[in-house]
Design an enzyme around this catalytic site. Structure first.
Site, PDB file in Angstrom:
ATOM      1  N   THR A  52      31.451  42.658  17.087  1.00 50.49           N
ATOM      2  CA  THR A  52      30.281  43.189  16.375  1.00 50.49           C
ATOM      3  C   THR A  52      30.300  44.702  16.197  1.00 50.49           C
ATOM      4  O   THR A  52      30.121  45.207  15.084  1.00 50.49           O
ATOM      5  CB  THR A  52      28.995  42.784  17.132  1.00 50.49           C
ATOM      6  OG1 THR A  52      29.001  41.369  17.270  1.00 50.49           O
ATOM      7  CG2 THR A  52      27.756  43.215  16.378  1.00 50.49           C
ATOM      8  N   GLY A 112      31.853  38.732  23.870  1.00 54.28           N
ATOM      9  CA  GLY A 112      30.582  39.471  23.800  1.00 54.28           C
ATOM     10  C   GLY A 112      30.731  40.911  24.228  1.00 54.28           C
ATOM     11  O   GLY A 112      29.917  41.439  24.998  1.00 54.28           O
ATOM     12  N   GLY A 119      27.273  39.482  19.701  1.00 58.31           N
ATOM     13  CA  GLY A 119      26.374  40.312  18.889  1.00 58.31           C
ATOM     14  C   GLY A 119      25.906  41.519  19.675  1.00 58.31           C
ATOM     15  O   GLY A 119      26.390  41.785  20.783  1.00 58.31           O
ATOM     16  N   ASP A 127      40.203  33.216  16.663  1.00 58.42           N
ATOM     17  CA  ASP A 127      39.026  33.189  17.535  1.00 58.42           C
ATOM     18  C   ASP A 127      38.249  31.874  17.303  1.00 58.42           C
ATOM     19  O   ASP A 127      38.545  31.133  16.348  1.00 58.42           O
ATOM     20  CB  ASP A 127      38.174  34.426  17.197  1.00 58.42           C
ATOM     21  CG  ASP A 127      37.232  34.827  18.310  1.00 58.42           C
ATOM     22  OD1 ASP A 127      37.337  34.276  19.418  1.00 58.42           O
ATOM     23  OD2 ASP A 127      36.379  35.711  18.071  1.00 58.42           O
ATOM     24  N   HIS A 128      37.231  31.638  18.141  1.00 61.83           N
ATOM     25  CA  HIS A 128      36.365  30.441  18.060  1.00 61.83           C
ATOM     26  C   HIS A 128      36.603  29.480  16.903  1.00 61.83           C
ATOM     27  O   HIS A 128      36.205  29.752  15.770  1.00 61.83           O
ATOM     28  CB  HIS A 128      34.908  30.881  17.909  1.00 61.83           C
ATOM     29  CG  HIS A 128      34.363  31.547  19.105  1.00 61.83           C
ATOM     30  ND1 HIS A 128      33.876  30.865  20.187  1.00 61.83           N
ATOM     31  CD2 HIS A 128      34.229  32.862  19.390  1.00 61.83           C
ATOM     32  CE1 HIS A 128      33.464  31.725  21.088  1.00 61.83           C
ATOM     33  NE2 HIS A 128      33.670  32.942  20.644  1.00 61.83           N
ATOM     34  N   ASN A 176      37.109  40.474  24.392  1.00 63.13           N
ATOM     35  CA  ASN A 176      36.899  40.359  22.942  1.00 63.13           C
ATOM     36  C   ASN A 176      35.807  41.304  22.443  1.00 63.13           C
ATOM     37  O   ASN A 176      34.687  41.292  22.971  1.00 63.13           O
ATOM     38  CB  ASN A 176      36.443  38.937  22.599  1.00 63.13           C
ATOM     39  CG  ASN A 176      37.563  37.930  22.665  1.00 63.13           C
ATOM     40  OD1 ASN A 176      38.616  38.184  23.246  1.00 63.13           O
ATOM     41  ND2 ASN A 176      37.330  36.779  22.063  1.00 63.13           N
ATOM     42  N   VAL A 177      36.155  42.053  21.417  1.00 64.67           N
ATOM     43  CA  VAL A 177      35.184  42.966  20.795  1.00 64.67           C
ATOM     44  C   VAL A 177      35.127  42.654  19.307  1.00 64.67           C
ATOM     45  O   VAL A 177      36.170  42.567  18.654  1.00 64.67           O
ATOM     46  CB  VAL A 177      35.631  44.432  20.980  1.00 64.67           C
ATOM     47  CG1 VAL A 177      34.638  45.375  20.310  1.00 64.67           C
ATOM     48  CG2 VAL A 177      35.785  44.771  22.458  1.00 64.67           C
ATOM     49  N   SER A 186      30.371  43.844  22.815  1.00 61.48           N
ATOM     50  CA  SER A 186      29.709  44.964  22.128  1.00 61.48           C
ATOM     51  C   SER A 186      28.486  45.428  22.904  1.00 61.48           C
ATOM     52  O   SER A 186      27.359  45.087  22.568  1.00 61.48           O
ATOM     53  CB  SER A 186      29.304  44.540  20.710  1.00 61.48           C
ATOM     54  OG  SER A 186      30.443  44.216  19.961  1.00 61.48           O
TER      55      SER A 186
HETATM   56 ZN   LIG Z   1      33.338  34.740  21.310  1.00 59.48          ZN
END
Ligand SMILES: [Zn+2]
Length: 282
Positions: A235, A211, A183, A85-86, A232-233, A213
């Site tokens: 948090t 993002g 978050g 990821d990132h 993408n999950v 969540s």
């Molecule tokens: Zn991300």
């Protein structure tokens, strides 16, 4: 099965007009739960490592993470993808590719678009030579803690820039900014679905939504039909893991040897609900 290419999973999702779900993980327990539920529901799954987590934790380095995912994936029949990821550091990305990550994200979203294109292309060209794929980011997905990040349209992906970006950056997929943020949300997000439709019409590569969540399911269902193929999950999955451990150890005499089992039950229950958002079966 051996690991599946993330691009192949995203193609499958695109054909089925849905999105694969990608979970940020940190250790054996949360990787194992995600792959187990994928197998049970016959869904593909993508397991992601966030580089910052690997830097804080000696166990969790890209190599050990990749080997853990591979060893669990070997025992299931559904496609399992592995993704970094990132990451903004090309050296880290190249190292991760050598360690077994065949899909990586180069995040140039903080840069002006022209520079984002140049740097993403350099990364993508190197990665392709090594047999790996690159997710880019256009626009900027900010942080939910800063409420304006999710509502500031200046940060959103511009459909008129998207086609040239995808072509010139040589990326294999692109994360878009359409109203989500990283978050827990302070305000319920409202995805700009019209913008998503325009980006999808302008581009040929699979689109990624970060993002995950707390975006309402009805918005996700539309977004998945309109071009999002990777969701993408992070948090809420980590939070649940932490809360579960806390609750378990609140018992004055916890059975230490049952810890993995106690954690699995809660994670699996959550994952069954979350993974159903992906409407295809394999
Ligand atoms: Zn991300």
């Amino acid at each position: 099965m051996s690991l599946e290419k993330v691009s192949d999973i995203l193609k499958m999702a695109d054909r089925a007009k849905t999105s694969a779900i990608a979970f940020n993980c940190s250790d054996y327990n949360n990787i194992y739960a995600a792959i187990t539920v994928a197998e049970e529901l016959r869904k593909p799954v993508i397991i992601m490592l966030y580089p910052e987590h690997a830097q804080k934790n000696n166990w969790c380095n890209p190599k050990s993470f990749a080997e853990t995912v591979k060893s669990i994936a070997r025992n299931v029949k559904v496609p399992v993808g592995l993704h970094l990821d990132h990451c903004t550091d090309p050296a880290y990305i190249l190292e991760a590719i050598r360690d077994g990550f065949s899909s990586v994200m180069y995040d140039g979203s903080m840069l002006p678009v022209e520079e984002n294109i140049v740097r993403t292309r350099a990364m993508a060209d190197q990665a392709h030579q090594m047999g790996a794929e690159v997710e880019a980011e256009l626009g900027r997905v900010g942080f939910a803690a800063t409420v304006t990040d999710q509502s500031d349209a200046d940060m959103y992906t511009k459909p008129e820039v998207a086609a040239a970006f995808c072509e010139q950056s040589h990326c294999d997929s692109v994360a878009v900014a359409i109203g989500s943020a990283h978050g827990f949300y302070k305000e319920t997000p409202k995805l700009d679905l019209q913008r998503l439709r325009e980006i999808n019409a302008a581009t040929d590569v699979p689109l990624v939504l970060h993002g995950g969540s707390g975006i309402p399911d009805d918005q996700l269902a539309i977004a998945f039909r309109e071009g999002i193929n990777k969701f993408n999950v992070g948090t809420e999955y980590f939070w649940l893991y932490g809360q579960t451990l806390k609750k378990y150890y609140a018992d004055p005499e916890p059975d230490f040897f049952r810890t993995p089992e106690a954690v699995q039950a809660a994670l699996i229950d959550y994952l069954r609900r979350k993974m159903t958002l992906c409407t295809m079966t394999v």
